[in-house]
Design a protein around this motif. Structure first.
Motif, PDB file in Angstrom:
ATOM      1  N   ASP A 143       0.814  -1.222   0.000  1.00 32.40           N
ATOM      2  CA  ASP A 143       0.000   0.000   0.000  1.00 32.40           C
ATOM      3  C   ASP A 143       0.847   1.272   0.000  1.00 32.40           C
ATOM      4  N   PHE A 144       2.105   1.152  -0.357  1.00 33.52           N
ATOM      5  CA  PHE A 144       2.975   2.330  -0.467  1.00 33.52           C
ATOM      6  C   PHE A 144       2.794   2.957  -1.846  1.00 33.52           C
ATOM      7  N   GLU A 145       2.745   4.289  -1.894  1.00 30.83           N
ATOM      8  CA  GLU A 145       2.607   4.991  -3.168  1.00 30.83           C
ATOM      9  C   GLU A 145       3.995   5.176  -3.785  1.00 30.83           C
ATOM     10  N   TYR A 146       4.294   4.361  -4.771  1.00 27.49           N
ATOM     11  CA  TYR A 146       5.605   4.412  -5.433  1.00 27.49           C
ATOM     12  C   TYR A 146       5.623   5.498  -6.505  1.00 27.49           C
ATOM     13  N   ASP A 147       6.803   6.045  -6.685  1.00 27.52           N
ATOM     14  CA  ASP A 147       7.027   7.042  -7.737  1.00 27.52           C
ATOM     15  C   ASP A 147       8.495   6.913  -8.128  1.00 27.52           C
ATOM     16  N   PHE A 148       8.758   6.202  -9.230  1.00 26.41           N
ATOM     17  CA  PHE A 148      10.146   5.957  -9.611  1.00 26.41           C
ATOM     18  C   PHE A 148      10.261   5.858 -11.135  1.00 26.41           C
ATOM     19  N   VAL A 149      11.499   5.869 -11.600  1.00 25.78           N
ATOM     20  CA  VAL A 149      11.784   5.757 -13.027  1.00 25.78           C
ATOM     21  C   VAL A 149      12.499   4.441 -13.273  1.00 25.78           C
ATOM     22  N   SER A 150      12.031   3.678 -14.268  1.00 26.38           N
ATOM     23  CA  SER A 150      12.657   2.425 -14.644  1.00 26.38           C
ATOM     24  C   SER A 150      12.718   2.349 -16.162  1.00 26.38           C
ATOM     25  N   ASP A 151      13.944   2.264 -16.691  1.00 22.89           N
ATOM     26  CA  ASP A 151      14.150   2.182 -18.133  1.00 22.89           C
ATOM     27  C   ASP A 151      13.421   3.320 -18.848  1.00 22.89           C
ATOM     28  N   ARG A 152      13.608   4.523 -18.344  1.00 25.86           N
ATOM     29  CA  ARG A 152      13.048   5.764 -18.916  1.00 25.86           C
ATOM     30  C   ARG A 152      11.532   5.862 -18.765  1.00 25.86           C
ATOM     31  N   ARG A 153      10.924   4.944 -18.043  1.00 24.38           N
ATOM     32  CA  ARG A 153       9.482   4.998 -17.798  1.00 24.38           C
ATOM     33  C   ARG A 153       9.207   5.566 -16.415  1.00 24.38           C
ATOM     34  N   GLN A 154       8.285   6.497 -16.324  1.00 19.34           N
ATOM     35  CA  GLN A 154       7.870   7.055 -15.047  1.00 19.34           C
ATOM     36  C   GLN A 154       6.720   6.212 -14.513  1.00 19.34           C
ATOM     37  N   ILE A 155       6.893   5.670 -13.305  1.00 12.28           N
ATOM     38  CA  ILE A 155       5.911   4.748 -12.742  1.00 12.28           C
ATOM     39  C   ILE A 155       5.397   5.292 -11.416  1.00 12.28           C
ATOM     40  N   LYS A 156       4.080   5.415 -11.313  1.00 12.03           N
ATOM     41  CA  LYS A 156       3.453   5.919 -10.089  1.00 12.03           C
ATOM     42  C   LYS A 156       2.276   5.021  -9.720  1.00 12.03           C
ATOM     43  N   GLY A 157       2.120   4.778  -8.421  1.00 11.94           N
ATOM     44  CA  GLY A 157       0.971   4.014  -7.964  1.00 11.94           C
ATOM     45  C   GLY A 157       1.330   3.027  -6.883  1.00 11.94           C
TER      46      GLY A 157
END
Length: 283
Positions: free
Chosen positions: A131-145
């Motif tokens: 249930d942690f709200e992640y916000d990171f970049v992986s392989d030039r992709r911005q990922i949130k949720g």
């Protein structure tokens, strides 16, 4: 003029003195063929679901789970996973466990552990928080949720919505630090600076709450030499990846290794499959 005619006598003489060369050639050819075949037949990282296990489990039930889960995926026309490997490491063997945690741990997908081992893994940031709200970049992709709410993935101009991997109401109990554990952890692992946000989150499903003796024989807690009627709790969680590395640790959706598509989410599927078929894997 040189006489190069091949005769029976010359052939027999040649074989008599050089037979070992042909044997060596044949052996080398067989070895090379076996090596090439084994390399071609070897499952790739994304074709394996590797489970880091810190408690002895039933080999019979582990094999049944592997067979059933792969058949389940194949019935869905998903033929990605070829192996499900339950790999045991003794958490209390301090000569090896910390070296493994520091090196190859992030190449695994799931972890199955007793409470004290699971507590350490969660406190040291080695597990995905549900249930942690992640916000990171992986392989030039911005990922949130989050695992429970789903993710938004921005890849250039493309926006991808990913459904939740797990629904919070689907499992009766999760691993959550209670206040006593929070206080102890804050003192015991002071050097790793545990975040308060982490201490309030869910990290894994509790096997005891799903059913008794799933995959392993739950150990009863003994106090003063007497059984208490209570049992050690066991949990299954998803291993947090090392996003700077590309090998291993895939099949976790947006938490995949860099070389693997985020569509591969078999670690999450395995948790749901275990919940839905828990009776089949009880001892």
């Amino acid at each position: 003029m040189m006489d190069n005619e091949i005769t029976r006598e010359r052939l027999n003489n040649h074989l008599e003195y050089d037979w070992f060369k042909y044997i060596l050639f044949i052996l080398a050819a067989v070895f090379l063929w076996v090596f090439i075949y084994s390399m071609l037949d070897k499952a790739k990282d994304y074709q394996k679901l590797d489970i880091f296990v810190t408690v002895p489990i039933s080999n019979e039930k582990a094999q049944e789970f592997e067979t059933d889960f792969i058949e389940y995926l194949n019935a869905l026309d998903d033929k990605t996973v070829k192996e499900v490997n339950f790999i045991y490491h003794d958490y209390y063997d301090q000569n090896t466990i910390y070296a493994i945690l520091a090196t190859s741990f992030t190449t695994y997908d799931l972890v199955l552990a007793q409470e004290d081992a699971f507590r350490y893994l969660a406190a040291s940031g080695r597990l995905v928080c549900f249930d942690f709200e992640y916000d990171f970049v992986s392989d030039r992709r911005q990922i949130k949720g989050s695992v429970f709410d789903g993710f938004e993935v921005k890849d250039g101009n493309e926006q991808i919505t990913i459904n939740p991997y797990l629904n919070s109401g689907d499992f009766p109990a999760y691993y959550i630090f209670d206040q006593t554990q929070k206080d102890k952890l804050s003192q015991k692992y002071e050097e790793i600076e545990i975040s308060d946000q982490i201490l309030d989150k869910k990290f894994g499903i509790e096997l005891n709450a799903l059913g008794h003796d799933i995959l392993l024989d739950y150990a009863e807690i003994i106090e003063d030499g007497q059984p208490t009627g209570d049992y050690i709790k066991y949990y299954m969680g998803v291993i947090n990846p090392n996003l700077s590395k590309s090998a291993g640790g895939g099949n976790k959706g947006v938490f995949n290794a860099l070389t693997q598509p985020i569509e591969f989410k078999h670690a999450w599927d395995a948790i749901i499959f275990l919940k839905d078929n828990k009776e089949a894997y009880a001892l």
